[in-house]
Design a protein around this motif. Sequence first.
Motif, PDB file in Angstrom:
ATOM      1  N   ALA A 239       1.108   8.566   4.041  1.00  0.00           N
ATOM      2  CA  ALA A 239       1.819   7.611   2.840  1.00  0.00           C
ATOM      3  C   ALA A 239       3.136   7.810   2.351  1.00  0.00           C
ATOM      4  CB  ALA A 239       0.691   7.757   1.745  1.00  0.00           C
TER       5      ALA A 239
ATOM      6  N   ASN B 294       6.489   5.761   2.869  1.00  0.00           N
ATOM      7  CA  ASN B 294       7.561   5.155   1.654  1.00  0.00           C
ATOM      8  C   ASN B 294       8.869   6.159   1.991  1.00  0.00           C
ATOM      9  OD1 ASN B 294       7.298   4.406  -0.895  1.00  0.00           O
ATOM     10  ND2 ASN B 294       7.559   6.508  -1.537  1.00  0.00           N
TER      11      ASN B 294
ATOM     12  N   GLU C  71      -4.525 -12.538  -8.508  1.00  0.00           N
ATOM     13  CA  GLU C  71      -3.745 -12.645  -7.477  1.00  0.00           C
ATOM     14  C   GLU C  71      -3.548 -14.012  -7.220  1.00  0.00           C
ATOM     15  OE1 GLU C  71      -5.464 -10.818  -4.133  1.00  0.00           O
ATOM     16  OE2 GLU C  71      -3.705 -10.784  -2.855  1.00  0.00           O
ATOM     17  N   SER C  72      -4.694 -14.864  -7.239  1.00  0.00           N
ATOM     18  CA  SER C  72      -4.601 -16.376  -6.742  1.00  0.00           C
ATOM     19  C   SER C  72      -3.633 -17.214  -7.527  1.00  0.00           C
ATOM     20  CB  SER C  72      -5.954 -16.710  -6.215  1.00  0.00           C
ATOM     21  OG  SER C  72      -6.917 -16.403  -7.109  1.00  0.00           O
TER      22      SER C  72
ATOM     23  N   GLN D 192      -0.308 -16.394  -7.279  1.00  0.00           N
ATOM     24  CA  GLN D 192       0.174 -16.868  -5.983  1.00  0.00           C
ATOM     25  C   GLN D 192       0.442 -18.460  -6.134  1.00  0.00           C
ATOM     26  OE1 GLN D 192      -2.099 -15.905  -2.594  1.00  0.00           O
ATOM     27  NE2 GLN D 192      -0.550 -16.643  -1.159  1.00  0.00           N
ATOM     28  N   ASP D 193      -0.344 -19.163  -6.782  1.00  0.00           N
ATOM     29  CA  ASP D 193      -0.192 -20.674  -6.994  1.00  0.00           C
ATOM     30  C   ASP D 193       1.228 -20.987  -7.882  1.00  0.00           C
ATOM     31  OD1 ASP D 193      -2.453 -21.233  -5.801  1.00  0.00           O
ATOM     32  OD2 ASP D 193      -3.639 -21.736  -7.711  1.00  0.00           O
TER      33      ASP D 193
ATOM     34  N   ASP E 141       4.403 -18.413  -5.200  1.00  0.00           N
ATOM     35  CA  ASP E 141       4.432 -18.232  -3.904  1.00  0.00           C
ATOM     36  C   ASP E 141       5.158 -19.223  -3.050  1.00  0.00           C
ATOM     37  OD1 ASP E 141       3.485 -16.554  -1.500  1.00  0.00           O
ATOM     38  OD2 ASP E 141       2.574 -18.422  -0.831  1.00  0.00           O
TER      39      ASP E 141
ATOM     40  N   VAL F 281       7.428 -11.757   1.330  1.00  0.00           N
ATOM     41  CA  VAL F 281       6.522 -11.432   0.122  1.00  0.00           C
ATOM     42  C   VAL F 281       5.440 -11.003   0.451  1.00  0.00           C
ATOM     43  CG1 VAL F 281       6.028 -12.858  -1.917  1.00  0.00           C
ATOM     44  CG2 VAL F 281       7.878 -13.832  -0.806  1.00  0.00           C
ATOM     45  N   ALA F 282       4.553 -10.132  -0.076  1.00  0.00           N
ATOM     46  CA  ALA F 282       3.235  -9.681  -0.212  1.00  0.00           C
ATOM     47  C   ALA F 282       2.601  -9.305  -1.598  1.00  0.00           C
ATOM     48  CB  ALA F 282       3.339  -8.651   0.764  1.00  0.00           C
ATOM     49  N   TYR F 283       1.371  -9.685  -1.512  1.00  0.00           N
ATOM     50  CA  TYR F 283       0.727  -9.305  -2.771  1.00  0.00           C
ATOM     51  C   TYR F 283      -0.355  -8.178  -2.584  1.00  0.00           C
ATOM     52  CZ  TYR F 283       2.585 -13.888  -3.719  1.00  0.00           C
ATOM     53  OH  TYR F 283       3.533 -15.225  -3.749  1.00  0.00           O
ATOM     54  N   CYS F 284      -0.461  -7.411  -3.730  1.00  0.00           N
ATOM     55  CA  CYS F 284      -1.446  -6.206  -3.560  1.00  0.00           C
ATOM     56  C   CYS F 284      -2.040  -6.236  -4.685  1.00  0.00           C
ATOM     57  CB  CYS F 284      -0.607  -5.011  -3.104  1.00  0.00           C
ATOM     58  SG  CYS F 284      -1.985  -3.833  -3.121  1.00  0.00           S
TER      59      CYS F 284
ATOM     60  N   ILE G 279      -7.395  -3.135  -9.404  1.00  0.00           N
ATOM     61  CA  ILE G 279      -8.512  -3.575 -10.731  1.00  0.00           C
ATOM     62  C   ILE G 279      -7.412  -3.990 -11.951  1.00  0.00           C
ATOM     63  CG2 ILE G 279     -10.045  -2.710 -12.282  1.00  0.00           C
ATOM     64  CD1 ILE G 279     -11.418  -1.297  -9.961  1.00  0.00           C
TER      65      ILE G 279
ATOM     66  N   ARG H  51       5.502  -7.548  -3.686  1.00  0.00           N
ATOM     67  CA  ARG H  51       6.287  -6.828  -3.064  1.00  0.00           C
ATOM     68  C   ARG H  51       7.239  -7.549  -2.394  1.00  0.00           C
ATOM     69  NH1 ARG H  51       4.297  -2.005  -2.373  1.00  0.00           N
ATOM     70  NH2 ARG H  51       5.236  -1.321  -0.597  1.00  0.00           N
TER      71      ARG H  51
ATOM     72  N   ILE I 164      -0.069  -0.069   3.037  1.00  0.00           N
ATOM     73  CA  ILE I 164      -0.528   1.330   3.576  1.00  0.00           C
ATOM     74  C   ILE I 164       0.705   2.072   4.169  1.00  0.00           C
ATOM     75  CG2 ILE I 164      -2.195   2.597   4.805  1.00  0.00           C
ATOM     76  CD1 ILE I 164      -4.369   0.589   4.272  1.00  0.00           C
TER      77      ILE I 164
ATOM     78  N   LEU J  70       3.722   1.291   4.268  1.00  0.00           N
ATOM     79  CA  LEU J  70       4.997   1.532   3.339  1.00  0.00           C
ATOM     80  C   LEU J  70       4.616   2.454   2.319  1.00  0.00           C
ATOM     81  CD1 LEU J  70       6.371  -1.954   2.670  1.00  0.00           C
ATOM     82  CD2 LEU J  70       6.515  -0.704   4.600  1.00  0.00           C
ATOM     83  N   GLY J  71       3.399   3.184   2.317  1.00  0.00           N
ATOM     84  CA  GLY J  71       3.068   4.248   1.695  1.00  0.00           C
ATOM     85  C   GLY J  71       3.095   3.834   0.063  1.00  0.00           C
TER      86      GLY J  71
ATOM     87  N   ILE K  52       0.130   2.675  -1.098  1.00  0.00           N
ATOM     88  CA  ILE K  52      -1.121   3.085  -1.559  1.00  0.00           C
ATOM     89  C   ILE K  52      -1.501   4.002  -0.320  1.00  0.00           C
ATOM     90  CG2 ILE K  52      -1.909   1.026  -2.678  1.00  0.00           C
ATOM     91  CD1 ILE K  52      -3.559   0.269  -0.569  1.00  0.00           C
ATOM     92  N   VAL K  53      -2.261   5.138  -0.892  1.00  0.00           N
ATOM     93  CA  VAL K  53      -2.979   5.951   0.241  1.00  0.00           C
ATOM     94  C   VAL K  53      -4.192   5.583   0.387  1.00  0.00           C
ATOM     95  CG1 VAL K  53      -3.629   8.360   0.332  1.00  0.00           C
ATOM     96  CG2 VAL K  53      -1.638   8.007  -1.372  1.00  0.00           C
TER      97      VAL K  53
ATOM     98  N   ASP L  83      -1.091 -14.009   3.865  1.00  0.00           N
ATOM     99  CA  ASP L  83      -1.128 -12.724   4.552  1.00  0.00           C
ATOM    100  C   ASP L  83      -2.442 -12.087   4.951  1.00  0.00           C
ATOM    101  OD1 ASP L  83      -1.467 -11.655   2.260  1.00  0.00           O
ATOM    102  OD2 ASP L  83       0.178 -10.537   2.043  1.00  0.00           O
TER     103      ASP L  83
ATOM    104  N   CYS M 242      -7.358 -22.210  -2.566  1.00  0.00           N
ATOM    105  CA  CYS M 242      -7.082 -21.088  -1.603  1.00  0.00           C
ATOM    106  C   CYS M 242      -8.475 -20.159  -1.339  1.00  0.00           C
ATOM    107  CB  CYS M 242      -5.757 -20.485  -1.811  1.00  0.00           C
ATOM    108  SG  CYS M 242      -5.864 -19.417  -3.168  1.00  0.00           S
TER     109      CYS M 242
END
Lengths: 414, 414
Positions: free
Chosen positions: A26, A30, A193-194, A197-198, A201, A212-215, A218, A224, B15, B17-18, B20-21, B76, B115
């Motif tokens: 990690a 980074n 998240e969804s 995105q709606d 995105d 574009v990415a989502y993570c 909780i 990102r 992961i 990109l570091g 999150i571990v 993704d 989706c």
Amino acid sequence: MKNVRVELINTGTEILLGSIVNTNAAWLGNRLFEAGFRVERETVVPDGYAISEAMRESARRADVVIVSGGLGPTSDDVTREALCDVCGVDMHRDEHVAEGLRNYFKRRGISIAECNFKQAMVPDGAAVLENPNGTAPGLVMPASERLPMFILLPGPPSELKPMVERSVMPLLESMVDGDIPRLRVFRLVGIGESDLQDLVDDSLHQVQGLEVAYCARIGEVDVRLVGNEVALKQGEARLLTLAGAYVLRPLGATLERAVVLYLKGLGLKAATAESCTGGLIAKRITDVPGSSGVFEFGWVTYADRAKTEMLGVPAEVLEEHGAVSEPVVKAMAEGALERSGADVAVAVSGFAGPDGGTPEKPAGTVWFAWAFRNGGTVTEMMFYPRDRESFRQMVSQKALIGMLAARKPQAVTE
Amino acid sequence: MKNVRVELINTGTEILLGSIVNTNAAWLGNRLFEAGFRVERETVVPDGYAISEAMRESARRADVVIVSGGLGPTSDDVTREALCDVCGVDMHRDEHVAEGLRNYFKRRGISIAECNFKQAMVPDGAAVLENPNGTAPGLVMPASERLPMFILLPGPPSELKPMVERSVMPLLESMVDGDIPRLRVFRLVGIGESDLQDLVDDSLHQVQGLEVAYCARIGEVDVRLVGNEVALKQGEARLLTLAGAYVLRPLGATLERAVVLYLKGLGLKAATAESCTGGLIAKRITDVPGSSGVFEFGWVTYADRAKTEMLGVPAEVLEEHGAVSEPVVKAMAEGALERSGADVAVAVSGFAGPDGGTPEKPAGTVWFAWAFRNGGTVTEMMFYPRDRESFRQMVSQKALIGMLAARKPQAVTE
């Protein structure tokens, strides 16, 4: 620019068995990404012959292969041998390294074992990276026509990290020009998240050259964005226009840091009154250095008696409504506000499970109250039937988010 | 026994990109190893086409390939597609899963986005693993003549872990017979790794067929024994004879669980008064299900004023000695004992850093007090100059260990 493909190989049976968490990966991912390099694959292999197999596979795809671990003096440290095998070279004893090893042990007043001189063996053609923090030097084998550059690093983070900063980053940075894509991370709360995105995105994907990415975690989602300066600026503007209300400030901050800085900025103080979270909310606030400026009082009232004695929740209210109820959290929050003198106090009471709860209020039920010096108490109920850890994390998340509603007291007109 | 070769693929750009571990990998490696399986390789690939490439490579070596992540609803998330690609199958919409998704959202009172139904798509021939903790079901594609078994799991640990326990472990265990080497982990506190090794290593290595490993964390050491039933029994007996005083019970328990069960067994109650740990000690105690039986009152007295108002620490003692001092933690612990009616109360006050501290008491200094109903207060000072997180972990560790000194009140002789 030329894209440099980097792969990472970590050796170590203890990583595969889960005895240690692979924090080197990690950290490296980074650190490299900040500098514009992307690790395109990570492979973890046990100590032994699997290392050369993994090195050969990575060599087919990558321009730079970084291998960590397996440079120690013991018999299961075979990364040096694997490099010779893959590159088809022999190794020689480097007297300069041997001398350094002798000095390293001498300085510490320990006698050097013969096996330590294994670490003075250098594959033919490789350059040595000095290791001021341990005995295993790093090794760099320059790229050849058929093979990528191999960089071999020691496994212990206290040796690997300084070596990367001092020797590896300058080497890699010399391989690329300035126009490399960068990463920007935004953290959002209060939206799933969804739904997010709606909302954003399509618009983000219209920005040329923007990834574009989502993570989701909780109670929060990361967005990102990766691209050059222009694409990032456009992406950020679009995200903030469409979903700015959910974005934590300063951009990229954790929720607890955002809360502490928000309150500090307004000169407000917070207090906590926790039942089911058992101290987690206070713990998260005090994770932030400097939180003593905004947080002074926290109560963990795990028992009914504690709610009455510590916060003045009337016993008859507890009796009539039960601990997990709107009147009880309201009294907890207001008691905490009064006793602490804070500007906002949050109270939570719920059934974390797995046991506890009632037919009407099963495990996963939780009541929140936020009492504001500046006027009124807000209450809310949530049902989140998950494992104990996720439940408590989600409750602390929501409790902290609610604190962002605190406002500066109005100046009194004379 | 037949050796089952397991490989693990984690998907997720975050992961690499570091950001999150990769804790899933460590947890899975450990969980599988407990059951006698060894992960032989871990590969982390970015979201996208690299997933099917990695799946194909693992398929050439392994009997079981576990893939985590990429089952979400967003663009993704392509692990499902990669499975179809590798196995040469199509997918279909599973109405049972779709119905489950609708119910999942309905129960939470949120509308389902179109989706999300992507998660109801199931590759032909795959079995569905129910996910009670999220929306993405797991998938199992049975082994074929040319391909290993593929197990696809959701990425979030709160969804992955219960699914592994409930569905994956029974499936894997049915593939092997009983005589596989097992892992037994002992957790020890109050002794360092090298002292422990001096004490037990020679003796443990005399046991035939026993593998021994040590794993040190902040304030605790694990001893990991691997072998068949006979070897494990002998190893355990030797470890308990030589170092039993340091071994947490029940065997393998976390410190917080050991403390809660210890106090519960004696019918004792505990209270906490925290300054520098900011709620972490209470949080750790209440991590344990059923902790409400032994823990009722916790104070987070982060400010001096809070120590006085909440616990009755005399203002002049604070003034004279400073918050990080023996008289102050003693008064905190005794105040907490009195106000809670508990049998043992722990208090901590220290400088976590990075700021704070004085020339005589630099950041890293902490005072502890344990007040016992049964007689007396014990105090101790520690200097542990580390980063904020490690410091707070170590302080909570020591605070909890001290609670194991609580004893049952003597019966009064009439």
